[in-house]
Design a protein around this motif. Structure first.
Motif, PDB file in Angstrom:
ATOM      1  N   VAL A 178       0.790  -1.205   0.049  1.00  0.00           N
ATOM      2  CA  VAL A 178      -0.049   0.120  -0.177  1.00  0.00           C
ATOM      3  C   VAL A 178       0.770   1.002  -0.140  1.00  0.00           C
ATOM      4  O   VAL A 178       0.339   2.255   0.089  1.00  0.00           O
ATOM      5  CB  VAL A 178      -1.066  -0.027   1.175  1.00  0.00           C
ATOM      6  CG1 VAL A 178      -1.848  -1.270   1.198  1.00  0.00           C
ATOM      7  CG2 VAL A 178      -0.075   0.066   2.764  1.00  0.00           C
ATOM      8  N   TYR A 179       1.917   1.312  -0.156  1.00  0.00           N
ATOM      9  CA  TYR A 179       3.017   2.259  -0.137  1.00  0.00           C
ATOM     10  C   TYR A 179       2.419   3.285  -1.189  1.00  0.00           C
ATOM     11  O   TYR A 179       2.193   2.688  -2.362  1.00  0.00           O
ATOM     12  CB  TYR A 179       4.399   1.881  -0.639  1.00  0.00           C
ATOM     13  CG  TYR A 179       5.430   2.954  -0.462  1.00  0.00           C
ATOM     14  CD1 TYR A 179       6.193   3.469   0.431  1.00  0.00           C
ATOM     15  CD2 TYR A 179       5.600   3.720  -1.838  1.00  0.00           C
ATOM     16  CE1 TYR A 179       6.838   4.669   0.394  1.00  0.00           C
ATOM     17  CE2 TYR A 179       6.500   4.849  -1.960  1.00  0.00           C
ATOM     18  CZ  TYR A 179       7.231   5.049  -0.903  1.00  0.00           C
ATOM     19  OH  TYR A 179       7.976   6.289  -0.824  1.00  0.00           O
ATOM     20  N   PRO A 180       2.553   4.562  -0.694  1.00  0.00           N
ATOM     21  CA  PRO A 180       3.047   5.202   0.134  1.00  0.00           C
ATOM     22  C   PRO A 180       1.952   5.605   1.573  1.00  0.00           C
ATOM     23  O   PRO A 180       2.260   6.426   2.209  1.00  0.00           O
ATOM     24  CB  PRO A 180       3.453   6.592  -0.445  1.00  0.00           C
ATOM     25  CG  PRO A 180       2.361   6.860  -1.250  1.00  0.00           C
ATOM     26  CD  PRO A 180       2.034   5.551  -1.966  1.00  0.00           C
ATOM     27  N   LEU A 181       1.008   4.634   1.533  1.00  0.00           N
ATOM     28  CA  LEU A 181       0.202   4.954   2.623  1.00  0.00           C
ATOM     29  C   LEU A 181       0.837   4.143   4.048  1.00  0.00           C
ATOM     30  O   LEU A 181       1.860   3.459   3.915  1.00  0.00           O
ATOM     31  CB  LEU A 181      -1.215   4.273   2.518  1.00  0.00           C
ATOM     32  CG  LEU A 181      -2.307   4.467   0.992  1.00  0.00           C
ATOM     33  CD1 LEU A 181      -3.350   3.599   1.030  1.00  0.00           C
ATOM     34  CD2 LEU A 181      -2.283   5.854   1.272  1.00  0.00           C
ATOM     35  N   GLY A 182       0.347   4.533   4.937  1.00  0.00           N
ATOM     36  CA  GLY A 182       0.766   4.283   6.499  1.00  0.00           C
ATOM     37  C   GLY A 182       0.454   2.679   6.915  1.00  0.00           C
ATOM     38  O   GLY A 182      -0.153   2.108   6.057  1.00  0.00           O
ATOM     39  N   LEU A 183       1.267   2.405   7.924  1.00  0.00           N
ATOM     40  CA  LEU A 183       1.223   1.113   8.329  1.00  0.00           C
ATOM     41  C   LEU A 183      -0.350   0.781   8.938  1.00  0.00           C
ATOM     42  O   LEU A 183      -0.705  -0.589   8.400  1.00  0.00           O
ATOM     43  CB  LEU A 183       2.054   1.088   9.630  1.00  0.00           C
ATOM     44  CG  LEU A 183       2.083  -0.384  10.351  1.00  0.00           C
ATOM     45  CD1 LEU A 183       2.753  -1.401   9.616  1.00  0.00           C
ATOM     46  CD2 LEU A 183       2.906  -0.332  11.807  1.00  0.00           C
ATOM     47  N   GLU A 184      -1.094   1.383   9.455  1.00  0.00           N
ATOM     48  CA  GLU A 184      -2.467   1.168   9.776  1.00  0.00           C
ATOM     49  C   GLU A 184      -3.223   0.883   8.477  1.00  0.00           C
ATOM     50  O   GLU A 184      -3.804   0.186   8.444  1.00  0.00           O
ATOM     51  CB  GLU A 184      -3.292   2.014  10.593  1.00  0.00           C
ATOM     52  CG  GLU A 184      -4.783   1.717  11.179  1.00  0.00           C
ATOM     53  CD  GLU A 184      -4.952   2.087  12.055  1.00  0.00           C
ATOM     54  OE1 GLU A 184      -6.223   1.634  12.800  1.00  0.00           O
ATOM     55  OE2 GLU A 184      -4.363   3.169  13.011  1.00  0.00           O
ATOM     56  N   ASP A 185      -3.088   1.716   7.432  1.00  0.00           N
ATOM     57  CA  ASP A 185      -3.655   1.162   6.255  1.00  0.00           C
ATOM     58  C   ASP A 185      -3.256  -0.154   5.583  1.00  0.00           C
ATOM     59  O   ASP A 185      -4.404  -0.700   4.865  1.00  0.00           O
ATOM     60  CB  ASP A 185      -3.188   2.499   5.203  1.00  0.00           C
ATOM     61  CG  ASP A 185      -3.729   3.841   5.640  1.00  0.00           C
ATOM     62  OD1 ASP A 185      -4.972   4.088   5.823  1.00  0.00           O
ATOM     63  OD2 ASP A 185      -2.878   4.747   5.528  1.00  0.00           O
ATOM     64  N   SER A 186      -2.325  -0.581   6.057  1.00  0.00           N
ATOM     65  CA  SER A 186      -1.956  -1.814   5.470  1.00  0.00           C
ATOM     66  C   SER A 186      -2.592  -2.799   5.970  1.00  0.00           C
ATOM     67  O   SER A 186      -3.143  -3.820   5.300  1.00  0.00           O
ATOM     68  CB  SER A 186      -0.282  -2.087   5.359  1.00  0.00           C
ATOM     69  OG  SER A 186       0.149  -2.155   6.692  1.00  0.00           O
ATOM     70  N   PHE A 187      -2.642  -2.781   7.317  1.00  0.00           N
ATOM     71  CA  PHE A 187      -3.567  -3.768   8.248  1.00  0.00           C
ATOM     72  C   PHE A 187      -5.196  -3.709   7.659  1.00  0.00           C
ATOM     73  O   PHE A 187      -5.834  -4.701   7.427  1.00  0.00           O
ATOM     74  CB  PHE A 187      -3.519  -3.289   9.476  1.00  0.00           C
ATOM     75  CG  PHE A 187      -2.326  -4.058   9.995  1.00  0.00           C
ATOM     76  CD1 PHE A 187      -2.472  -5.398  10.689  1.00  0.00           C
ATOM     77  CD2 PHE A 187      -1.144  -3.376  10.302  1.00  0.00           C
ATOM     78  CE1 PHE A 187      -1.388  -5.963  11.320  1.00  0.00           C
ATOM     79  CE2 PHE A 187       0.037  -3.954  10.849  1.00  0.00           C
ATOM     80  CZ  PHE A 187      -0.138  -5.462  11.656  1.00  0.00           C
ATOM     81  N   ARG A 188      -5.404  -2.241   7.524  1.00  0.00           N
ATOM     82  CA  ARG A 188      -6.952  -2.139   7.140  1.00  0.00           C
ATOM     83  C   ARG A 188      -7.357  -2.775   5.700  1.00  0.00           C
ATOM     84  O   ARG A 188      -8.188  -3.405   5.447  1.00  0.00           O
ATOM     85  CB  ARG A 188      -7.305  -0.605   7.110  1.00  0.00           C
ATOM     86  CG  ARG A 188      -8.663  -0.211   6.852  1.00  0.00           C
ATOM     87  CD  ARG A 188      -8.878   1.172   7.093  1.00  0.00           C
ATOM     88  NE  ARG A 188      -7.848   1.965   6.550  1.00  0.00           N
ATOM     89  CZ  ARG A 188      -8.128   2.452   5.157  1.00  0.00           C
ATOM     90  NH1 ARG A 188      -9.340   1.717   4.372  1.00  0.00           N
ATOM     91  NH2 ARG A 188      -7.374   3.187   4.546  1.00  0.00           N
ATOM     92  N   LEU A 189      -6.488  -2.592   4.839  1.00  0.00           N
ATOM     93  CA  LEU A 189      -6.819  -2.976   3.533  1.00  0.00           C
ATOM     94  C   LEU A 189      -6.569  -4.370   3.294  1.00  0.00           C
ATOM     95  O   LEU A 189      -7.404  -5.098   2.586  1.00  0.00           O
ATOM     96  CB  LEU A 189      -5.715  -2.163   2.466  1.00  0.00           C
ATOM     97  CG  LEU A 189      -6.071  -0.691   2.390  1.00  0.00           C
ATOM     98  CD1 LEU A 189      -5.085   0.173   1.660  1.00  0.00           C
ATOM     99  CD2 LEU A 189      -7.579  -0.473   1.488  1.00  0.00           C
ATOM    100  N   ALA A 190      -5.464  -4.948   4.182  1.00  0.00           N
ATOM    101  CA  ALA A 190      -5.382  -6.454   4.093  1.00  0.00           C
ATOM    102  C   ALA A 190      -6.708  -7.034   4.457  1.00  0.00           C
ATOM    103  O   ALA A 190      -7.155  -8.125   3.928  1.00  0.00           O
ATOM    104  CB  ALA A 190      -4.187  -6.854   4.799  1.00  0.00           C
ATOM    105  N   LYS A 191      -7.278  -6.591   5.526  1.00  0.00           N
ATOM    106  CA  LYS A 191      -8.516  -7.084   6.061  1.00  0.00           C
ATOM    107  C   LYS A 191      -9.560  -6.895   5.195  1.00  0.00           C
ATOM    108  O   LYS A 191     -10.264  -7.840   5.070  1.00  0.00           O
ATOM    109  CB  LYS A 191      -8.705  -6.520   7.304  1.00  0.00           C
ATOM    110  CG  LYS A 191     -10.111  -6.817   8.296  1.00  0.00           C
ATOM    111  CD  LYS A 191      -9.609  -8.170   8.819  1.00  0.00           C
ATOM    112  CE  LYS A 191     -10.945  -8.885   9.683  1.00  0.00           C
ATOM    113  NZ  LYS A 191     -10.361 -10.098  10.277  1.00  0.00           N
ATOM    114  N   GLN A 192      -9.819  -5.490   4.744  1.00  0.00           N
ATOM    115  CA  GLN A 192     -10.909  -5.609   3.580  1.00  0.00           C
ATOM    116  C   GLN A 192     -10.860  -6.478   2.375  1.00  0.00           C
ATOM    117  O   GLN A 192     -11.840  -6.932   2.010  1.00  0.00           O
ATOM    118  CB  GLN A 192     -10.814  -4.109   3.327  1.00  0.00           C
ATOM    119  CG  GLN A 192     -11.382  -3.056   4.289  1.00  0.00           C
ATOM    120  CD  GLN A 192     -11.471  -1.813   3.650  1.00  0.00           C
ATOM    121  OE1 GLN A 192     -11.060  -1.427   2.565  1.00  0.00           O
ATOM    122  NE2 GLN A 192     -11.554  -0.806   4.847  1.00  0.00           N
ATOM    123  N   ALA A 193      -9.562  -6.955   2.011  1.00  0.00           N
ATOM    124  CA  ALA A 193      -9.420  -7.643   0.919  1.00  0.00           C
ATOM    125  C   ALA A 193      -9.684  -8.875   1.123  1.00  0.00           C
ATOM    126  O   ALA A 193      -9.772  -9.836   0.329  1.00  0.00           O
ATOM    127  CB  ALA A 193      -7.885  -7.336   0.201  1.00  0.00           C
TER     128      ALA A 193
END
Length: 264
Positions: free
Chosen positions: A11-26
């Protein structure tokens, strides 16, 4: 079924929490954390809190090996690797991904394989050496890595296979996976063409199926032998202009992995 995770680099350049959030949504099963200059990626408590908030286990820690992380945890690459292993243990990850040393990291390069073996034995973690690729400067080959970029010829117990790096090195990833056998413990799911642009080679990290590597065949072969390692998506989504576009790319990647790792 084989567990499918997502690297925080997706998810670069988004932040760390965005990576968890998008991984969960996907719909991914877990995450891999690339240790960066973002202090949260170095903080076991912060990572554990995010893991619990999104109900996503941390499968692996990627040691800070990029030029942009040169000063993370000091300058000693051995310390960086040891601290990555310590972090992995604290957050419950089973694997530490590490690149082979650069040739100019002389002392570390000479002792690298001994360090990897000792750290794996001492921690019980899989210290999985990632395949890289030859460098060219001005059209001439340069020995950038020592002992080399190809872990199939290294004396190490665990290896990470990266499809984009296979494409850049001109290696057949199916042949590499076969040659590694039980030493293949971790996969970076992506694709590549090894393409050139104005003489420069790009590490593309395309979505699987969009390049020329036999990604589907490798995944099907792993499923056929009930492989118990972990697959982690490491794809480039920077072309996405909106969050729904990025999420669609991540979902496509996960669907590809699921389709080709179903029990036969």
């Amino acid at each position: 079924m084989i567990r499918i995770g997502m690297s925080s680099t997706c998810v670069y350049p988004l932040g760390l929490e965005d990576s968890f959030r998008l991984a969960k949504q996907a719909g991914f099963d877990g995450v891999e954390i690339m240790v960066t200059r973002d202090e949260a990626t170095q903080d076991a408590a912060a990572l554990t809190a995010l893991s619990e908030r999104y109900s996503l286990p941390i499968f692996s820690i990627h040691a800070p090996v990029l030029l942009l992380t040169h000063f993370v945890w000091g300058r000693d690459p051995r310390v960086k690797l040891e601290r990555s292993a310590e972090l992995a243990g604290l957050v419950g990850a089973s694997t530490v991904v590490v690149h082979p040393p650069f040739r100019w990291q002389a002392g570390y390069a000479e002792d690298f394989l001994d360090i990897v073996r000792e750290l794996g034995a001492g921690t019980g973690l899989q210290i999985a050496v990632e395949n890289m690729f030859p460098w060219k400067i001005g059209g001439r080959g340069v020995k950038a890595y020592s002992p080399g970029w190809d872990p199939t010829v290294m004396d190490c117990a665990a290896v990470t296979l990266d499809f984009s790096h296979c494409a850049l090195s001109g290696q057949d990833s199916l042949a590499m996976a076969t040659a590694l056998g039980e030493r293949l413990r971790h996969v970076h799911l992506c694709d590549g063409t090894g393409s050139l642009d104005e003489g420069r080679v790009f590490d593309e990290h395309l979505l699987p199926g969009r390049g020329t590597e036999p990604v589907a065949e490798v995944l099907r072969n792993l499923a056929a032998v009930n492989w118990d390692g972990t697959i982690v998506a490491e794809v480039n989504t920077r072309t996405a202009r909106t969050e729904p576009e990025r999420l669609a790319l991540l979902t496509e990647t996960l669907t590809f992995a699921r389709d080709h790792t179903r029990e036969l």
